[in-house]
Design an enzyme around this catalytic site. Structure first.
Site, short mmCIF file in Angstrom:
data_model
loop_
_atom_site.label_atom_id
_atom_site.label_comp_id
_atom_site.label_asym_id
_atom_site.label_seq_id
_atom_site.Cartn_x
_atom_site.Cartn_y
_atom_site.Cartn_z
N GLU A 290 20.26 -8.55 43.99
CA GLU A 290 19.34 -7.95 42.79
C GLU A 290 17.69 -8.57 43.16
O GLU A 290 17.26 -8.73 42.15
CB GLU A 290 19.69 -8.54 41.54
CG GLU A 290 21.24 -8.13 41.14
CD GLU A 290 21.83 -8.18 39.89
OE1 GLU A 290 21.87 -7.43 39.01
OE2 GLU A 290 21.72 -9.57 39.44
C1 ACM Z 1 25.63 -10.67 40.85
O1 ACM Z 1 26.51 -10.34 40.22
N1 ACM Z 1 24.37 -10.28 40.71
C2 ACM Z 1 26.04 -11.00 42.21
#
Ligand code: ACM
Length: 649
Positions: A290
């Site tokens: 992310e």
């Molecule tokens: C995640 O759940 N951002 C690895």
């Protein structure tokens, strides 16, 4: 639980009323520790004093333990975890090639102990057991909410009980850096709120886990989820430096590390070098998930650097970063693990990919030559029922068409417990109502899929885990008690509490934004993720459509719900913890009324017009809305009955 790979049960039981004669050969100090722990746990479980120092009677049963090797100092993925356990008239025999198998076998033996009419007994049985997958993990996020050592230790005990073997600690994120760095003390001085593990504490925790056959894999999430690093080293931010640690979902300043500065890699080299020495495991998790590219897009220096280095986009920039970080990880002697975003990084093939965005990345990683573990489908923070996790198999879906060699790279799975809405008080109640099902999926043969057997064994496991001091039942009870306080009869809240569940997926953040300082003391926090009662009632309603004999039982439930609100309502207004429950209680009452009416219609055989049914279903829907971050989990029962009403032509 988990169900062994081969079990042959025989007629009869071995009495286990006092300490057996113990013969122990081979292994290492972990085998002795495991045996002592077994004796202690057996004493706690039975109330009978078992102790290796109390010699049994000469003609009493024997416990013979043979361990063929001493195992590795640093536990490895490739070690043999199998064991052979035989219980017969003469006693108990446990044999394994490695101390890990002895530990697993003793956990199995503990589960087999039961109260017989004349004392504690173990059934005669022959078990040959071996795990299906070598990586059976649990990730705990200790950054969003710090988890004290005692919470980790007791959950490590629980992991050992279900033969999980990897504790993955998510140690740094935007909310805090949770382990002491002696080389860069600013990380915890400035970016932990004082909540972190010292290196000595971490060493003790790693030893505690090792003693129980569990590896500890640390994660330091970079370059995103890295605000804690930047609170200590603001000059390494992409774009403007963060104002401070992230305290709420509303904080929108969460820059990633700047991958174009050499100082970034110097810092990572220093801290990762230190951490790779602290954590003995072969794997070192660098996160990689992310990354918000807008910070890179908006930073003129980063754009100029990318242009000069012919790096065409954010994706390529992350690839560059990951490759640099991989070299750092490797230099200190470790294999790199990362979330599946790192997959395109053209990395050395000993990198490990943790698939979280969907099972496709698991298959893609295996195809590309990487070892990989599945976490998509095992996210415990999404509040799914155990059955849903149980149905997720690393080898099905996109993986099913892989070659045998590609499949061999799928080395297991990992449950993930993110803790935005989880305090230490809540942790066990988020894990244990479901974790046993995931542990079984990862240990037991692929053919072990019977959901009702799973639920009945999960219930036994859940009750027995209290003897290991796990707090999922007791903690929930305490939290309900906080809501009830001293002024209301507990049964009233219980009727409501047992029919509701926390909302699923990421729905909670839509109505209650995550905030580090917000108390998590509501009914949604106190109840388990899955209502056992709702599962029973929903199944009962499906049966009741065709089977009149169960309708009376359903009427009892529906009547209880209908009546509960009138009694509960006067107590709700007087406490801020109860006020939000007003609509939920009303809705439950309405659903009880609707359920009773549907049963009346089915039993009377009176046809219902399409119009009328539509009205009733609309009413069911109207009472099914989310309230106070919860849903009413018995709605399917009522809907099934309304839909089963006889139709008019
Ligand atoms: C995640 O759940 N951002 C690895």
């Amino acid at each position: 639980m988990p169900w062994p790979s081969h079990v042959a049960q025989q007629e009869g039981f071995l009495a286990l009323d006092h300490t057996p004669h113990i013969e122990l050969a081979g292994g290492d100090e972990r085998v002795h520790a495991a045996l002592d722990r077994f004796m202690r746990n057996l004493s706690v479980r039975t109330g009978v004093p078992f102790d290796r120092n109390f010699p049994g009677t000469p003609d009493g049963p024997r416990l013979v333990i043979r361990c063929a090797s001493s195992g590795l100092r640093v536990q490895k993925l490739e070690e043999d975890e199998s064991y052979h356990l035989a219980v017969a008239q003469t006693g108990i025999e446990l044999a394994a090639p490695n101390p890990l198998g002895i530990m697993h076998g003793l956990e199995t033996l503990l589960q087999l102990v039961q109260a017989g009419p004349r004392g504690w007994v173990v059934p005669y049985v022959q078990i040959d057991d071996v795990p299906r997958f070598a990586w059976r993990g649990l990730m705990i996020d200790v950054s969003r909410h710090f988890m004290p050592l005692d919470a980790l230790r007791r959950n490590i005990d629980g992991m050992a009980a279900v033969k999980l073997n990897v504790l993955h600690l998510h140690l740094s994120d935007d909310e805090g850096f949770r382990v002491e760095s002696k080389l860069c003390p600013k990380l915890t001085q400035l970016a932990s709120d004082g909540l972190f593990y010292t290196q000595a504490q971490m060493r003790e925790l790693i030893a505690y886990a090792r003693d129980r056959g569990i590896r500890v894999v640390p994660e330091f999430d970079v370059p995103g989820h890295a605000v804690s690093w930047l609170v200590a080293y603001p000059q390494l931010a992409s774009g403007p430096a963060p104002h401070g640690l992230v305290r709420s979902q509303r904080d929108d300043l969460r820059p990633p590390l700047d991958p174009t500065q050499e100082a970034t890699y110097k810092l990572l080299d220093k801290v990762f070098g230190e951490m790779e020495a602290l954590f003995p495991d072969a794997y070192f998790h660098i996160g990689g998930d992310e990354v918000n590219g807008k910070y890179w897009d908006n930073d003129a220096n980063i754009q100029a650097w990318m242009h000069a280095h012919n790096i065409k986009d954010d994706h390529a920039l992350q690839t560059y970063f990951t490759q640099r970080v991989q070299k750092i990880v490797q230099k200190h002697g470790k294999q790199m693990e990362g979330w599946d975003e790192i997959l395109d990084g053209n990395l050395p093939k000993d990198s490990l990919i943790q698939s979280w965005r969907g099972a496709q990345s698991l298959a893609d990683a295996a195809k590309a030559g990487y070892k990989t573990v599945l976490s998509a489908g095992y996210y415990l923070d999404l509040m799914y029922p155990a059955s849903q996790h149980y149905a997720v198999d690393p080898m099905t879906g996109p993986s099913a068409t892989l070659s045998a060699e590609e499949k061999s790279r799928i080395i297991g799975g990992e449950a993930a417990q993110w803790t935005e809405y989880v305090t230490p008080e809540i942790l066990d109640n988020r894990l244990w109502p479901r974790l046993g099902a995931i542990a079984e999926r990862l240990w037991s043969p692929e053919s072990v899929t019977d959901v009702s057997s799973m639920y009945s064994r999960l219930a036994v496991l859940s009750r027995n885990l209290k003897w290991l001091n796990l707090q999922h039942i007791e903690g929930s009870r305490k939290m309900l008690g906080r809501i009830e306080d001293d002024d209301m009869p507990p049964a009233l809240l219980e009727t409501l509490a047992t029919t509701v569940e926390p909302v699923k997926e990421y729905n909670r953040e839509k109505t209650q934004v995550y905030d580090v300082e917000a108390p998590l003391n509501h009914l949604a926090d106190a109840i388990p993720p899955e209502s056992d009662e709702a599962r029973q009632v929903n199944a009962l309603a499906l049966r009741a459509v065709h089977d009149p004999s169960v309708r009376q039982e359903l009427r009892t439930w529906f009547t209880k719900w209908r009546e509960n609100d009138a009694q509960l309502e006067p107590y709700l207004a007087t406490s801020m913890l109860r006020q939000p429950l007003v609509p939920l209680s009303k809705n439950l009452s309405a659903l009880g009324t609707l359920g009773l009416a549907a049963l009346d219609a089915i039993e009377s055989g009176q046809p219902v017009t399409a119009e009328k049914r539509k009205e009733q279903l609309a009413e069911v829907d109207a009472n099914a809305s989310y309230n106070a971050e919860m849903l009413i989990a018995v709605v399917p029962a009522v809907r099934a009955l309304v839909e089963a009403e006889p139709a008019s032509r």
